[in-house]
Write a protein that holds these residues in place. Structure first.
Motif, mmCIF file in Angstrom:
data_model
loop_
_atom_site.group_PDB
_atom_site.id
_atom_site.type_symbol
_atom_site.label_atom_id
_atom_site.label_comp_id
_atom_site.label_asym_id
_atom_site.label_seq_id
_atom_site.Cartn_x
_atom_site.Cartn_y
_atom_site.Cartn_z
ATOM 1 N N MET A 56 0.806 -1.226 0.000
ATOM 2 C CA MET A 56 0.000 0.000 0.000
ATOM 3 C C MET A 56 0.838 1.274 0.000
ATOM 4 O O MET A 56 0.308 2.360 -0.158
ATOM 5 C CB MET A 56 -0.910 0.029 1.223
ATOM 6 C CG MET A 56 -2.060 -0.929 1.104
ATOM 7 S SD MET A 56 -3.100 -0.748 2.528
ATOM 8 C CE MET A 56 -1.919 -1.021 3.809
ATOM 9 N N ASP A 57 2.138 1.142 0.154
ATOM 10 C CA ASP A 57 3.009 2.318 0.245
ATOM 11 C C ASP A 57 3.345 2.806 -1.166
ATOM 12 O O ASP A 57 4.462 2.644 -1.648
ATOM 13 C CB ASP A 57 4.275 1.942 1.029
ATOM 14 C CG ASP A 57 5.200 3.125 1.235
ATOM 15 O OD1 ASP A 57 4.700 4.269 1.279
ATOM 16 O OD2 ASP A 57 6.415 2.905 1.335
ATOM 17 N N ASP A 58 2.370 3.432 -1.804
ATOM 18 C CA ASP A 58 2.505 3.805 -3.216
ATOM 19 C C ASP A 58 3.667 4.750 -3.479
ATOM 20 O O ASP A 58 4.331 4.674 -4.507
ATOM 21 C CB ASP A 58 1.204 4.445 -3.730
ATOM 22 C CG ASP A 58 0.052 3.451 -3.736
ATOM 23 O OD1 ASP A 58 0.329 2.254 -3.920
ATOM 24 O OD2 ASP A 58 -1.097 3.871 -3.562
ATOM 25 N N LEU A 64 2.670 5.277 6.848
ATOM 26 C CA LEU A 64 1.250 5.016 6.652
ATOM 27 C C LEU A 64 0.435 5.973 7.499
ATOM 28 O O LEU A 64 0.776 6.234 8.654
ATOM 29 C CB LEU A 64 0.902 3.578 7.071
ATOM 30 C CG LEU A 64 1.579 2.430 6.307
ATOM 31 C CD1 LEU A 64 1.266 1.116 6.991
ATOM 32 C CD2 LEU A 64 1.123 2.392 4.866
ATOM 33 N N SER A 67 -5.813 5.705 7.645
ATOM 34 C CA SER A 67 -6.655 4.944 6.715
ATOM 35 C C SER A 67 -5.859 3.825 6.050
ATOM 36 O O SER A 67 -6.369 2.713 5.865
ATOM 37 C CB SER A 67 -7.269 5.874 5.659
ATOM 38 O OG SER A 67 -6.268 6.473 4.871
ATOM 39 N N GLU A 68 -4.594 4.092 5.685
ATOM 40 C CA GLU A 68 -3.752 3.057 5.087
ATOM 41 C C GLU A 68 -3.449 1.955 6.102
ATOM 42 O O GLU A 68 -3.456 0.767 5.767
ATOM 43 C CB GLU A 68 -2.441 3.677 4.595
ATOM 44 C CG GLU A 68 -2.597 4.608 3.399
ATOM 45 C CD GLU A 68 -1.319 5.355 3.093
ATOM 46 O OE1 GLU A 68 -1.062 5.584 1.908
ATOM 47 O OE2 GLU A 68 -0.581 5.727 4.040
ATOM 48 N N LYS A 71 -6.504 -0.188 6.518
ATOM 49 C CA LYS A 71 -6.708 -1.034 5.346
ATOM 50 C C LYS A 71 -5.703 -2.194 5.327
ATOM 51 O O LYS A 71 -6.051 -3.330 4.981
ATOM 52 C CB LYS A 71 -6.579 -0.223 4.062
ATOM 53 C CG LYS A 71 -6.978 -0.998 2.813
ATOM 54 C CD LYS A 71 -6.991 -0.101 1.584
ATOM 55 C CE LYS A 71 -7.559 -0.846 0.374
ATOM 56 N NZ LYS A 71 -6.870 -2.109 0.070
ATOM 57 N N GLY A 72 -4.457 -1.924 5.708
ATOM 58 C CA GLY A 72 -3.445 -2.974 5.744
ATOM 59 C C GLY A 72 -3.812 -4.087 6.705
ATOM 60 O O GLY A 72 -3.679 -5.270 6.391
ATOM 61 N N THR A 99 1.186 9.990 10.986
ATOM 62 C CA THR A 99 1.704 8.877 10.182
ATOM 63 C C THR A 99 2.628 8.030 11.049
ATOM 64 O O THR A 99 3.158 8.510 12.057
ATOM 65 C CB THR A 99 2.511 9.362 8.957
ATOM 66 O OG1 THR A 99 3.638 10.118 9.409
ATOM 67 C CG2 THR A 99 1.654 10.205 8.020
#
Length: 213
Positions: A56-58, A64, A67-68, A71-72, A99
């Protein structure tokens, strides 16, 4: 290596059962709850969560937001209430930046290893990482891991490279193997193995025998 892998599988099974029992008994600390959920999946459980976060770490900043993070945890199939996820996030986000650094988070999550065990794991990693680039690859394993006694190599079913890839996959999340093992992944894996072995002398013997340290 086969002796070692059989013993590790036995210890992993015991660890999964111990973690599951502890969860059923009720755990209030959010980090301990998440740690036990990961350990109930085996020695690769914590490393697998790290992989889910990395996916997820675009922007590759290794951070993160809430929300990330949520989701993870959900994508990895871990069960935590929203309030528990919030408590967990806030525990790690000590500077209240909104974060969290997920390598730091995984270090919090890893079952603690004493100095002697950590040194043995690092010695094993450094022996395997022949090129010294911080990543174990198939090329690193050549000359270090003897495939000639592997039953599937003997039978002709697998090539040398297939044996190496299968070995590396044992440190990876199921179905997410990339043929690479970083130092963090190696430590995450062995923190799970360590959690299943109470006796320091046995852990020492297992590591030295397995890797000829």
């Amino acid at each position: 290596k086969q002796w070692y892998q059989r013993r590790v599988r036995g210890h992993e099974q015991e660890m999964r059962q111990k973690a599951s029992r502890a969860l059923r008994g009720g755990v209030k600390d959010p980090i301990e709850m998440l740690r036990l959920q990961c350990l109930s999946r085996g020695a690769s459980g914590i490393k697998g969560l790290g992989r889910a976060f990395r996916i997820m770490d675009d922007d590759s900043n290794k951070k993160l937001d809430m929300s990330e993070f949520k989701k993870g945890i959900s994508d990895y199939g871990l069960v935590l209430e929203d309030g528990e996820i919030g408590d967990l996030f806030n525990t790690i986000d000590m500077d209240r930046s909104g974060t969290i650094d997920f390598d730091e988070f995984l270090r919090h999550l890893r079952p603690p290893m004493n100095k002697g065990r950590r040194e043995l794991v690092l010695r094993a990693f450094n022996k395997l990482d022949k090129t010294g680039d911080g990543v174990i690859t198939v090329d690193d394993l050549k000359g270090v891991y003897d495939v000639t006694k592997h039953p599937k190599y003997i039978s002709g079913e697998w090539s040398e490279e297939q044996v190496f890839l299968k070995f590396l996959a044992s440190y990876d999340t199921p179905n997410q193997s990339d043929g690479l093992v970083t130092k963090e992944e190696f430590m995450n894996y062995y923190s799970g193995v360590s959690a299943s072995i109470d006796n320091d002398a046995y852990f020492d013997l297992m590591m030295r025998t397995s890797w000829r340290l």
